[in-house]
Design an enzyme around this catalytic site. Structure first.
Site, PDB file in Angstrom:
ATOM      1  NE  ARG A  26      -3.944  -2.162   2.189  1.00  0.00           N
ATOM      2  CZ  ARG A  26      -3.955  -3.484   1.928  1.00  0.00           C
ATOM      3  NH1 ARG A  26      -2.817  -4.138   1.763  1.00  0.00           N
ATOM      4  NH2 ARG A  26      -5.106  -4.137   1.814  1.00  0.00           N
ATOM      5  CD  GLN A 168      -5.771  -9.632  -1.834  1.00  0.00           C
ATOM      6  OE1 GLN A 168      -6.403 -10.224  -2.703  1.00  0.00           O
ATOM      7  NE2 GLN A 168      -4.629 -10.067  -1.346  1.00  0.00           N
ATOM      8  CG  ASP A 314      -3.000 -13.899   5.068  1.00  0.00           C
ATOM      9  OD1 ASP A 314      -3.842 -14.472   4.347  1.00  0.00           O
ATOM     10  OD2 ASP A 314      -2.561 -12.763   4.818  1.00  0.00           O
TER      11      ASP A 314
END
Ligand code: S3P
Length: 428
Positions: A26, A168, A314
């Protein structure tokens, strides 16, 4: 490369893990849109984030790299150029999805592609709402799979309920909305990581967050920043679990980002009985950072589902390893998103932990594990070309009897190139 892991007698030391991948991507993309020069300190130099830097260069952005610092000369909202060739996003879903949102709002033609894994990951989730904003995007498989062809133009803001909790998708739509006509109002089904909101607000974007709803009013210029990227909790996760389950361990992990939208793993491990302490907490660049002290403990089984899932998505492969080492039954449910990550992570972790002797049952949206530390035995396992599967299996290998060998171990370079060196350094 094949890596061999032996049963460990303890994990001791003080480490710094890889810089945050989400924040590094980002920082690179947002800096390019700012008016002036930004500096990103402690940028993650790993394959995924280097893919983003290369794509930004192809979009006409001046990117200078010096060790772990990156200097980006922002071109403002109107400064990006039509790339002369395809944007290669490599293995990185974040690069592809965020840049699809960005490029859709610029008046030029872009083609985005990736490696074999990325070119099988779903893109409809960004393409469908971008189409509602007026974007024209084509892809394989009825428009779902990359390579993607984007004919950009000025878009219109939309009001949209995002069907999956995905940072995302949210970030792609925010990037598209920055340059659009009218407000973009997005509602998430559950809170996903909020680095985009924090960083863009700090840069001057008019972005209001109210619970699960974000309202973006375009038209504000973005000011350049000095970003300092914290260590990635998703990379720290492997060592949090390793030091919890290997007896005789005591480890300090320095300056880890513990943003509440990312820190679900700490809550879960603590509930399982892990001995984890948060030290020296401070705020820097809009993110909460702390040192984490972790010592070995006897873990108990746990069931996880619901709003916590996006806050540890994750980390689920390595949480499965903690569950395998815990006493009693554990379960993960509501994590079907894992099936569309770098590999089908539910299938991969069930198959490979199963090979190591773990009693694990695959569910459509998760798995059930009957924990028993004594059951793990070393064997040859596969990474499925997925960095987080490789590192999770390495952690399992630390408590397995005998030797565990992991194929294609170099895949860790996607997010954590120094993983094997750090592990070798702290394992007794
Ligand atoms: C990421 C968001 C998550 C995560 C990925 C990084 C990000 O994906 O799994 O590793 O940086 O925005 P989704 O948004 O698809 O859940």
């Amino acid at each position: 490369m094949r890596k061999t892991i032996e049963k460990s007698k303890g994990i001791k030391g003080e480490i710094r893990v890889a810089a945050d991948k989400s924040i590094s991507h980002r920082a690179a993309i947002f800096s390019a849109l700012a008016e002036g020069e930004s500096i990103i300190r402690n940028f993650l130099r790993a394959n995924d984030t280097l893919s983003t830097l290369n794509c930004m260069r192809r979009l006409g952005v001046d990117v200078e790299e010096c060790k772990n610092e990156v200097i980006i000369k922002g071109r403002g909202f109107y400064g990006l150029r039509e790339p002369g060739t395809v944007l290669d996003c490599g293995n990185s879903g974040t690069t592809m999805r965020l840049l699809t949102g960005l490029c859709a709002s610029y008046p030029f033609f872009t083609v985005l592609t990736g490696d074999d894994s990325l070119n099988k990951r779903p893109m409809k989730r960004v393409i469908a709402p971008l189409a509602l904003m007026g974007a024209e995007i084509w892809g394989r498989n009825g428009g779902n799979y990359p390579p993607l062809a984007v004919k950009g133009k000025r878009l219109k803001g939309i009001k949209y309920d995002i069907p999956v909790a995905s940072a995302q998708v949210k970030s792609a739509l925010i990037l598209a909305g920055l340059n659009a006509e009218g407000k973009t109002i997005l509602t998430e089904p559950a809170k996903s990581r909020d680095h985009t909101e924090r960083m863009l607000k700090a840069m001057g974007a008019d972005l209001a967050v109210d619970g699960l709803t974000i309202t973006l009013t375009p038209g504000q210029r973005l000011s350049p920043q000095e970003f300092i990227v914290p260590a990635d909790i998703s990379s720290a996760a492997f060592f949090l679990v390793a030091a919890s389950i290997v007896p005789n361990s005591e480890l300090v992990i320095r300056e880890v980002g513990i943003n509440p939208t990312r820190a679900g793993i700490i809550e879960v491990l603590q509930k399982m009985g892990a001995d984890i302490k948060i030290l020296n907490q401070k705020t820097a660049g809009g993110e909460i950072i702390a040192d984490i002290l972790v010592k070995s403990s006897e873990l108990k089984g746990i069931e996880i589902e619901g709003e916590i899932i996006p806050r540890l998505i994750d980390e689920i492969p390595v949480i499965a390893v903690a569950m395998a080492a815990a006493e009693g039954t554990s379960a993960v449910r509501g994590a079907e998103e894992l099936r569309v990550k770098e590999t089908d992570r539910i299938k991969a972790i069930a198959l490979e932990l199963g090979r190591m002797g773990v009693n694990i049952t695959e569910l459509e949206d998760g798995f059930i594990i009957e924990g028993d530390k004594e059951k793990l035995k070393g064997t040859c396992v596969e990474s499925h070309d997925d960095h987080r599967i490789a590192m999770s299996l390495a952690v399992a290998g630390l408590i397995a009897d005998g030797e565990t060998c992991i194929d294609d171990a170099e895949v860790v370079a996607i997010s954590f190139p120094e993983f094997w060196y750090i592990l070798d350094d702290i394992v007794i």
